[in-house]
Write a protein that holds these residues in place. Structure first.
Motif, PDB file in Angstrom:
ATOM      1  N   TYR A 134       0.849  -1.181   0.000  1.00 51.76           N
ATOM      2  CA  TYR A 134       0.000   0.000   0.000  1.00 51.76           C
ATOM      3  C   TYR A 134       0.896   1.246   0.000  1.00 51.76           C
ATOM      4  N   PRO A 135       0.400   2.352  -0.525  1.00 53.93           N
ATOM      5  CA  PRO A 135       1.207   3.573  -0.574  1.00 53.93           C
ATOM      6  C   PRO A 135       1.104   4.378   0.721  1.00 53.93           C
ATOM      7  N   GLY A 136       2.171   5.097   1.060  1.00 52.80           N
ATOM      8  CA  GLY A 136       2.130   6.024   2.178  1.00 52.80           C
ATOM      9  C   GLY A 136       1.878   5.350   3.513  1.00 52.80           C
ATOM     10  N   ARG A 137       1.226   6.101   4.414  1.00 55.54           N
ATOM     11  CA  ARG A 137       0.881   5.590   5.753  1.00 55.54           C
ATOM     12  C   ARG A 137      -0.616   5.828   5.966  1.00 55.54           C
ATOM     13  N   PRO A 138      -1.449   4.956   5.405  1.00 51.31           N
ATOM     14  CA  PRO A 138      -2.894   5.208   5.344  1.00 51.31           C
ATOM     15  C   PRO A 138      -3.623   5.216   6.688  1.00 51.31           C
ATOM     16  N   VAL A 187       2.061  -3.890  12.132  1.00 53.57           N
ATOM     17  CA  VAL A 187       1.748  -3.395  10.790  1.00 53.57           C
ATOM     18  C   VAL A 187       0.816  -2.181  10.858  1.00 53.57           C
ATOM     19  N   PHE A 188      -0.053  -2.135  11.876  1.00 48.00           N
ATOM     20  CA  PHE A 188      -0.859  -0.932  12.064  1.00 48.00           C
ATOM     21  C   PHE A 188       0.042   0.256  12.425  1.00 48.00           C
ATOM     22  N   GLU A 189       1.023   0.021  13.282  1.00 47.83           N
ATOM     23  CA  GLU A 189       1.990   1.067  13.633  1.00 47.83           C
ATOM     24  C   GLU A 189       2.724   1.567  12.404  1.00 47.83           C
ATOM     25  N   ALA A 190       3.211   0.621  11.606  1.00 48.18           N
ATOM     26  CA  ALA A 190       3.965   0.997  10.413  1.00 48.18           C
ATOM     27  C   ALA A 190       3.125   1.837   9.457  1.00 48.18           C
ATOM     28  N   ALA A 191       1.821   1.571   9.448  1.00 50.03           N
ATOM     29  CA  ALA A 191       0.912   2.313   8.565  1.00 50.03           C
ATOM     30  C   ALA A 191       0.490   3.649   9.163  1.00 50.03           C
ATOM     31  N   GLY A 192       1.005   3.983  10.352  1.00 43.01           N
ATOM     32  CA  GLY A 192       0.769   5.309  10.912  1.00 43.01           C
ATOM     33  C   GLY A 192      -0.121   5.381  12.126  1.00 43.01           C
ATOM     34  N   ALA A 193      -0.687   4.260  12.575  1.00 41.25           N
ATOM     35  CA  ALA A 193      -1.633   4.273  13.691  1.00 41.25           C
ATOM     36  C   ALA A 193      -0.924   4.323  15.042  1.00 41.25           C
ATOM     37  N   LEU A 194      -1.612   4.910  16.022  1.00 34.75           N
ATOM     38  CA  LEU A 194      -1.231   4.756  17.418  1.00 34.75           C
ATOM     39  C   LEU A 194      -1.920   3.483  17.894  1.00 34.75           C
ATOM     40  N   VAL A 195      -1.148   2.516  18.398  1.00 37.89           N
ATOM     41  CA  VAL A 195      -1.685   1.186  18.706  1.00 37.89           C
ATOM     42  C   VAL A 195      -1.601   0.896  20.198  1.00 37.89           C
ATOM     43  N   ILE A 196      -2.704   0.459  20.762  1.00 39.97           N
ATOM     44  CA  ILE A 196      -2.754  -0.010  22.144  1.00 39.97           C
ATOM     45  C   ILE A 196      -2.734  -1.530  22.126  1.00 39.97           C
ATOM     46  N   ASP A 197      -1.838  -2.103  22.903  1.00 37.83           N
ATOM     47  CA  ASP A 197      -1.637  -3.560  22.952  1.00 37.83           C
ATOM     48  C   ASP A 197      -2.440  -4.154  24.107  1.00 37.83           C
ATOM     49  N   LYS A 198      -3.507  -4.884  23.765  1.00 35.68           N
ATOM     50  CA  LYS A 198      -4.288  -5.625  24.763  1.00 35.68           C
ATOM     51  C   LYS A 198      -4.259  -7.120  24.433  1.00 35.68           C
ATOM     52  N   THR A 199      -3.115  -7.595  23.997  1.00 32.31           N
ATOM     53  CA  THR A 199      -2.987  -9.012  23.680  1.00 32.31           C
ATOM     54  C   THR A 199      -2.885  -9.845  24.946  1.00 32.31           C
ATOM     55  N   SER A 200      -3.020 -11.156  24.778  1.00 30.78           N
ATOM     56  CA  SER A 200      -2.883 -12.150  25.848  1.00 30.78           C
ATOM     57  C   SER A 200      -4.022 -12.107  26.853  1.00 30.78           C
ATOM     58  N   ILE A 201      -5.259 -12.027  26.345  1.00 27.46           N
ATOM     59  CA  ILE A 201      -6.440 -12.134  27.197  1.00 27.46           C
ATOM     60  C   ILE A 201      -6.737 -13.616  27.429  1.00 27.46           C
TER      61      ILE A 201
END
Length: 348
Positions: free
Chosen positions: A64-68, A94-108
């Motif tokens: 994909y182009p840019g940071r959508p 990959v969400f981070e790389a695309a420009g998003a601020l990501v909250i990690d709530k893994t391992s539920i």
């Protein structure tokens, strides 16, 4: 229906946080109680989460182009076992790389917690299994043999719950029988039909190490035996915990052992997985499960995840799971290194 991996076959509910007593706490005690409660909930991934802070950008094969996703605030979640945590970290990266601020709530803990987080919007996305969606969440008892048709059925029915299933990968974390190299050469079997034939020709040669639950489930040993016409005397079946099954199968204590097809120990222990040539076991193909409102707001999530999901398969999962479970590597670093290696992200 089982929840793949770790591999707890029984789904476990999430424990409720401790309930404070009726007596009014002093200010220091109240503050301490608040900190403890936040720690409990945060550790479970249900309320608090930490922001991912990797300096990453789209790689040459991002597609994909840019940071959508610039400006997007997204929360990713996962269940608590190795494969799920690695997949959740991939999604966040990959969400981070695309420009998003990501909250990690893994391992539920357990399937239901992660599922409800996506369904309610507490989390925006997770990697989930089609078989789990169809049987555990949607309540069906008969799996669909064709993997693509199974995914489509889950996708179509789950829309009513405000969940979008993006296209699935070929990664299929399901049950299988495996054997070590010596027994594979000795017995010359490559699929479950050949094991069934061997059980009639030479019953003593078909010994099995299995988990206790697999030994009694209709989608486990009893159902498999009926579907293939296997004749395995009860004396030939040894029941044990999941981890012991792998070590005993590796040693050859049992000719055959029950495994999960993406477990990292298969490759590490040089086990040979037998083909389920009658497609008895359900398909557990992994696919992104997205909150519909989040996807409507940030449609680029789909194109960002597409190349990563397409690249996932059982060999990839076995290797990444091995790095964590056998080598003791950090799931976040394992996910990050693979994404960089495959060209989906790069260091920023």
């Amino acid at each position: 229906m089982r929840t793949p991996h770790s591999h707890p076959a029984v789904r476990r509910g999430h424990p409720a946080p401790p309930r404070p007593g009726r007596r009014r706490a002093t200010a220091p005690a109240a503050a301490l109680l608040a900190l403890v409660t936040l720690a409990v909930l945060g550790g479970c991934g249900l309320v608090s989460g930490s922001a991912m802070s990797d300096q990453v950008l789209p790689g040459p094969k991002a597609g994909y182009p840019g940071r959508p996703l610039t400006g997007a605030h997204l929360t990713v979640t996962s269940k608590e076992f190795t494969e799920q945590i690695v997949l959740g970290q991939m999604m966040g990266l990959v969400f981070e790389a695309a420009g998003a601020l990501v909250i990690d709530k893994t391992s539920i803990q357990g399937s239901i917690g992660a599922r409800e987080a996506v369904k309610s919007g507490t989390a925006d996305a997770a990697y989930e299994y089609t078989g789990t969606g169809w049987i555990t969440y949607l309540g069906h008892t008969k799996p669909i043999v064709n993997p693509q048709q199974q995914w489509k059925a889950v996708r179509d029915e789950d829309r009513k719950n405000g969940i979008v299933w993006l296209p699935a990968s070929t990664l299929n974390n399901t049950y299988a029988l495996a054997l070590n190299t010596a027994n594979q050469k000795k017995l010359g079997v490559h699929n479950l039909s050949e094991v069934a034939a061997l059980s009639h020709k030479n019953p003593g040669a078909v010994t099995m190490c299995v988990e206790n639950e697999f030994a009694t489930r209709n989608d486990g040993l009893p159902g498999m035996a009926r579907a293939y016409g296997m004749q395995v005397p009860s004396a030939n079946i040894r029941k044990m915990t999941g981890g012991v099954v792998y070590t005993e199968t590796e040693k050859g204590t049992c000719a055959f052992g029950e495994v999960f097809t993406t477990d990292g120990r298969i490759k590490a222990m040089h086990l040979h997985v037998l083909a389920d040539d009658k497609h008895f076991f359900p398909n557990y193909n992994v696919a992104p499960e997205i909150n519909a409102k989040a996807l409507k707001k940030y449609p680029a999530m789909a194109e960002v995840l597409a190349p990563v999901t397409k690249a996932l398969n059982n060999s990839v999962a076995q290797e990444l799971n091995r790095k964590v479970d056998v080598n003791g590597e950090d799931p976040h670093e394992v996910a990050k290194n693979w994404l960089i290696q495959e060209g989906f992200i790069k260091e920023g």
